[in-house]
Scaffold this motif. Structure first.
Motif, PDB file in Angstrom:
ATOM      1  N   SER A   1      66.597 -16.370 110.958  1.00 12.68           N
ATOM      2  CA  SER A   1      67.853 -16.698 110.183  1.00 12.68           C
ATOM      3  C   SER A   1      67.524 -17.481 108.778  1.00 12.68           C
ATOM      4  O   SER A   1      68.195 -17.334 107.815  1.00 12.68           O
ATOM      5  CB  SER A   1      68.626 -17.445 111.114  1.00 12.68           C
ATOM      6  N   GLN A   2      66.530 -18.290 109.021  1.00 12.46           N
ATOM      7  CA  GLN A   2      66.318 -19.312 107.862  1.00 12.46           C
ATOM      8  C   GLN A   2      65.452 -18.533 106.710  1.00 12.46           C
ATOM      9  O   GLN A   2      65.483 -18.941 105.582  1.00 12.46           O
ATOM     10  CB  GLN A   2      65.285 -20.520 108.276  1.00 12.46           C
ATOM     11  N   ASN A   3      64.961 -17.258 107.077  1.00  9.27           N
ATOM     12  CA  ASN A   3      64.237 -16.742 105.887  1.00  9.27           C
ATOM     13  C   ASN A   3      64.731 -15.258 105.492  1.00  9.27           C
ATOM     14  O   ASN A   3      64.128 -14.500 104.869  1.00  9.27           O
ATOM     15  CB  ASN A   3      62.712 -16.583 106.509  1.00  9.27           C
ATOM     16  N   SER A   4      66.242 -15.087 105.958  1.00 11.66           N
ATOM     17  CA  SER A   4      66.640 -13.678 105.587  1.00 11.66           C
ATOM     18  C   SER A   4      65.952 -12.566 105.912  1.00 11.66           C
ATOM     19  O   SER A   4      65.322 -11.764 105.070  1.00 11.66           O
ATOM     20  CB  SER A   4      67.250 -13.809 103.991  1.00 11.66           C
ATOM     21  N   ILE A   5      65.436 -12.469 107.134  1.00 14.77           N
ATOM     22  CA  ILE A   5      64.249 -11.338 107.550  1.00 14.77           C
ATOM     23  C   ILE A   5      65.285 -10.078 107.511  1.00 14.77           C
ATOM     24  O   ILE A   5      66.319 -10.067 108.469  1.00 14.77           O
ATOM     25  CB  ILE A   5      63.776 -11.817 108.792  1.00 14.77           C
TER      26      ILE A   5
ATOM     27  N   ILE B   1      54.002 -16.555 113.486  1.00 14.02           N
ATOM     28  CA  ILE B   1      54.498 -15.471 112.540  1.00 14.02           C
ATOM     29  C   ILE B   1      53.886 -15.365 111.266  1.00 14.02           C
ATOM     30  O   ILE B   1      53.726 -16.496 110.607  1.00 14.02           O
ATOM     31  CB  ILE B   1      55.986 -16.083 112.547  1.00 14.02           C
ATOM     32  N   LEU B   2      53.564 -14.218 110.673  1.00 11.40           N
ATOM     33  CA  LEU B   2      53.132 -14.098 109.366  1.00 11.40           C
ATOM     34  C   LEU B   2      53.950 -13.388 108.345  1.00 11.40           C
ATOM     35  O   LEU B   2      54.474 -12.085 108.900  1.00 11.40           O
ATOM     36  CB  LEU B   2      51.832 -13.080 109.670  1.00 11.40           C
ATOM     37  N   PRO B   3      54.344 -14.033 107.350  1.00 10.90           N
ATOM     38  CA  PRO B   3      55.262 -13.496 106.434  1.00 10.90           C
ATOM     39  C   PRO B   3      54.507 -12.351 105.662  1.00 10.90           C
ATOM     40  O   PRO B   3      53.269 -12.637 105.173  1.00 10.90           O
ATOM     41  CB  PRO B   3      55.639 -14.578 105.466  1.00 10.90           C
ATOM     42  N   ILE B   4      54.960 -11.198 105.474  1.00 12.91           N
ATOM     43  CA  ILE B   4      54.504 -10.118 104.765  1.00 12.91           C
ATOM     44  C   ILE B   4      54.672 -10.148 103.247  1.00 12.91           C
ATOM     45  O   ILE B   4      54.154 -10.126 102.367  1.00 12.91           O
ATOM     46  CB  ILE B   4      54.420  -8.809 105.603  1.00 12.91           C
ATOM     47  N   THR B   5      55.946 -10.171 103.262  1.00 12.50           N
ATOM     48  CA  THR B   5      56.661  -9.907 101.712  1.00 12.50           C
ATOM     49  C   THR B   5      58.394 -10.530 101.975  1.00 12.50           C
ATOM     50  O   THR B   5      58.627 -10.609 103.496  1.00 12.50           O
ATOM     51  CB  THR B   5      56.676  -8.688 101.252  1.00 12.50           C
TER      52      THR B   5
END
Length: 282
Positions: free
Chosen positions: A199-203, A166-170
């Protein structure tokens, strides 16, 4: 013959078969031996030895309906023992048998440790050959050894891809890159990791990149549908990209995805544009 996973994935099987080919061809008195992998529409030669002219090159692909290997897999005891393929009623109409002037032929079915058909181990010669029951048992014993390596290669392939990438973009936007084979065990981890992360990262947006997904035995991994359903229930917009021809051909999976009304784009860049990013060329 196709490659799902690619032939490079089965290096243990390939290397082991190459080492025993000399033993097989000498023991059975034939000029060619090869291992072929079955896919939904074709057979692919993973490795081969040709002691005279090259009858069966590595990488050879034959449509499944016209492959001699199909007759092996569907034959009595999942074997084919023929003194002359050009005259055998089961194979004489097959174009490849006549093109290669195949006569003496013996083939057995290769299975993985779960008993699923993987492909075939075959020998052939341009001269007529009469193979005994002992010859059949000999070739089957070699196939039994190779079957353990099929599972080893599958395991190594999945171990390298076990972590869920999983790659976070912004803030609020991440990309999930699906790669490799998604079996039941990996599906459970994949679902748990994606939903926990979301859920943990408010996506708000989850881009699902599928170009590295491997479809086995023409079965689309339904976990993808389940993840998308769960994300939508959580109020997250999933966006799919990287859908390859092999994925698009899976009616069951694609029908389910269409019913979910998921946004589909051609690339991650297009997904980001859809979300609202402006891509500036440097």
């Amino acid at each position: 013959m196709k490659k799902q996973p690619s032939s490079e994935t089965f290096q243990s099987l390939k290397k082991a078969s190459e080492k025993v080919f000399d033993l097989i061809t000498t023991h059975l008195g034939v000029q060619t031996a090869y291992v072929a992998k079955r896919d939904s529409h074709a057979m692919t030669v993973l490795s081969s030895i040709n002691n005279k002219e090259e009858l069966v090159p590595e990488g050879l692909e034959v449509e499944y309906s016209g492959a001699v290997c199909r007759v092996v897999i569907s034959g009595e005891n999942n074997t084919l023992n023929s003194s002359n393929l050009e005259k055998d009623e089961l194979t004489r109409e097959l174009e490849i048998a006549n093109d290669l002037k195949m006569k003496g032929f013996l083939g057995v079915t290769l299975r993985d440790d779960k008993g699923e058909v993987f492909g075939t181990l075959c020998v052939l010669d341009q001269e007529e050959k009469n193979f005994s029951e002992e010859d059949v048992e000999f070739l089957q014993s070699i196939a039994n050894v190779l079957s353990y390596l099929i599972e080893l290669d599958h395991t190594q392939f999945n171990m390298a891809l076990l972590n869920v990438p999983i790659l976070p973009i912004t803030e609020g936007v991440s990309v999930l890159t699906l790669q490799g084979i998604v079996d039941e065990d990996r599906a459970a981890k994949l679902t748990a990791d994606v939903l926990n992360y979301a859920s943990q990262n408010s996506i708000d947006y989850f881009v699902i990149e599928m170009s590295g997904l491997v479809v086995i035995n023409n079965e689309f991994p339904y976990v993808v549908v389940e993840i998308i359903q769960a994300l939508k229930v959580m109020g997250i917009e999933p966006i799919m990209t990287g859908i390859t021809p092999s994925i698009a051909m899976q009616e069951t999976g694609t029908d389910a995805l269409q019913k979910l009304d998921v946004k589909t784009v051609s690339s991650i860049e297009q997904a980001l544009v859809h979300i609202g990013f402006k891509l500036i060329e440097s």
